[in-house]
Design an enzyme around this catalytic site. Structure first.
Site, short mmCIF file in Angstrom:
data_model
loop_
_atom_site.label_atom_id
_atom_site.label_comp_id
_atom_site.label_asym_id
_atom_site.label_seq_id
_atom_site.Cartn_x
_atom_site.Cartn_y
_atom_site.Cartn_z
CE LYS A 115 -3.96 -2.03 2.56
NZ LYS A 115 -5.09 -2.00 3.50
CE LYS A 201 -10.18 -11.36 -5.28
NZ LYS A 201 -9.84 -10.79 -3.57
CE LYS A 204 -16.07 -2.33 -2.12
NZ LYS A 204 -15.24 -3.41 -1.89
#
Length: 339
Positions: A115, A201, A204
């Site tokens: 991240k 994958k 959203k």
């Protein structure tokens, strides 16, 4: 048996979230109850502020996630459902455990590296230390079992390391403060891929809404998305090896198998040799049948803000009652004077 798990309140959940994680929560709820234990599920809103966020969106998403979980089968009368922000003991325990956690341990966290990327200096302190909050999340409730996927195994190992070091440093051998939680490895989680790209994958964050089936989609929308899902010109094979190199076809067959509670091999025995002109309508019909009750329940709940807030408030009250003894024992073990 006490099961504890958290979920980020981020956006509208989709089919991948449901099949990969949420439906397992219901199974763990049943498993804990059958064992005479408890299950606690929390909305990880304190974790959400470790990265840039919109406050109004976070509040809305928190309530929508409550509606989603209840619509999918979590029962607030059988499980404790709450958000972290209403149980300040999470943040308190994180600070107390920060004296035990080690920089080297946190530096090795794979998700921190992923991240933060190359801009580690520009990241929030919270992003670096949130695995300590994750440890507090489960240790606070003396969790015996924590459901973990592959991406969270390392963080549960860290929680166990922190608990073990704290117990060794500050407790007698026969009176540890913390229970070392064991992982629950869910049944092989369905890996649901994008309807537009079988190598990615379902997410959203994909800019195309056609790439995913949202749990809020109505029947017409589901039908259209499945009809337009990317496939190839070949008919379905009769054996699994025939799906090799056909990512989009394999994804649609996997979705059907998981929803129908059967195997990929059984789906191919049923549809092998048929084209997608026959298979896609059957898949859409199955999706609509399985998701319609969830959709109806969700849409009813999401309009009732008072009911959603009551669920969180009641759950938080129960969670605080469980959290306080552990927090007080931690303060005592550390030699901190309390009034």
């Amino acid at each position: 048996m006490r099961v504890v798990s958290g979920i980020q309140p981020t956006g509208k959940p989709h089919l991948g979230n449901y099949l990969g994680a949420i439906r397992n929560y219901v199974a763990f709820q049943d498993r804990a109850e059958a064992a005479g234990g408890q299950s606690l599920y929390f909305l990880a809103d304190l974790h959400a502020i470790s990265q840039p966020h919109d406050p109004a969106e976070l509040a809305a998403n928190t309530r929508e996630m409550v509606a989603t979980l209840v619509a999918c089968g979590l029962d607030p009368a059988r499980s404790i459902l709450f958000n972290q922000a209403q149980v300040p003991q999470h943040a308190e325990l994180q600070w107390l455990l920060s004296g035990t956690a080690r920089m080297g341990w946190l530096n090795r966290m794979t998700q921190w590296k992923d991240k933060a990327g190359k801009n580690r200096e520009g990241q929030s302190v919270a992003l670096f230390t949130y695995p300590v909050l994750q440890a507090a999340d489960v240790l606070l409730y003396q969790a015996t079992h924590v459901p973990v996927g592959d991406d969270q195994k390392q963080h549960l190992e860290l929680a166990r390391d922190i608990a073990q070091k704290f117990n060794n440093d500050f407790c007698s051998e026969d009176a540890p403060v913390f229970t070392l939680p064991d992982p629950i490895i869910p049944p092989e989680a369905a890996r649901i891929m994008s309807l537009r790209d079988g190598s990615a994958k379902m997410s959203k964050s994909d800019p195309s809404d056609m790439s995913r089936i949202n749990l809020t989609d109505d029947a017409d929308t589901i039908l259209q998305k499945i009809k337009k899902a990317k496939t190839d010109p070949e008919p379905l094979p009769s054996e699994e090896k025939g799906l090799e190199g056909r990512a989009e076809a394999a994804n649609l067959v996997e979705i059907y198998a998981v929803l129908d509670g059967t195997s990929t091999a059984e789906v191919l025995r049923q549809f092998g040799g048929q084209g997608f002109g026959a298979f896609k309508p059957a898949l859409a019909e199955l999706l609509i049948d399985k998701l319609a009750p969830i959709n109806a329940r969700f849409n009813a709940l999401r309009q009732d803000r008072a009911a959603l807030d009551a669920i969180l408030r009641d759950g938080a009250e129960k969670a605080r009652a469980l959290a306080v003894p552990t927090l007080e024992a931690t303060y005592t073990a550390l030699g901190l004077v309390r009034g």
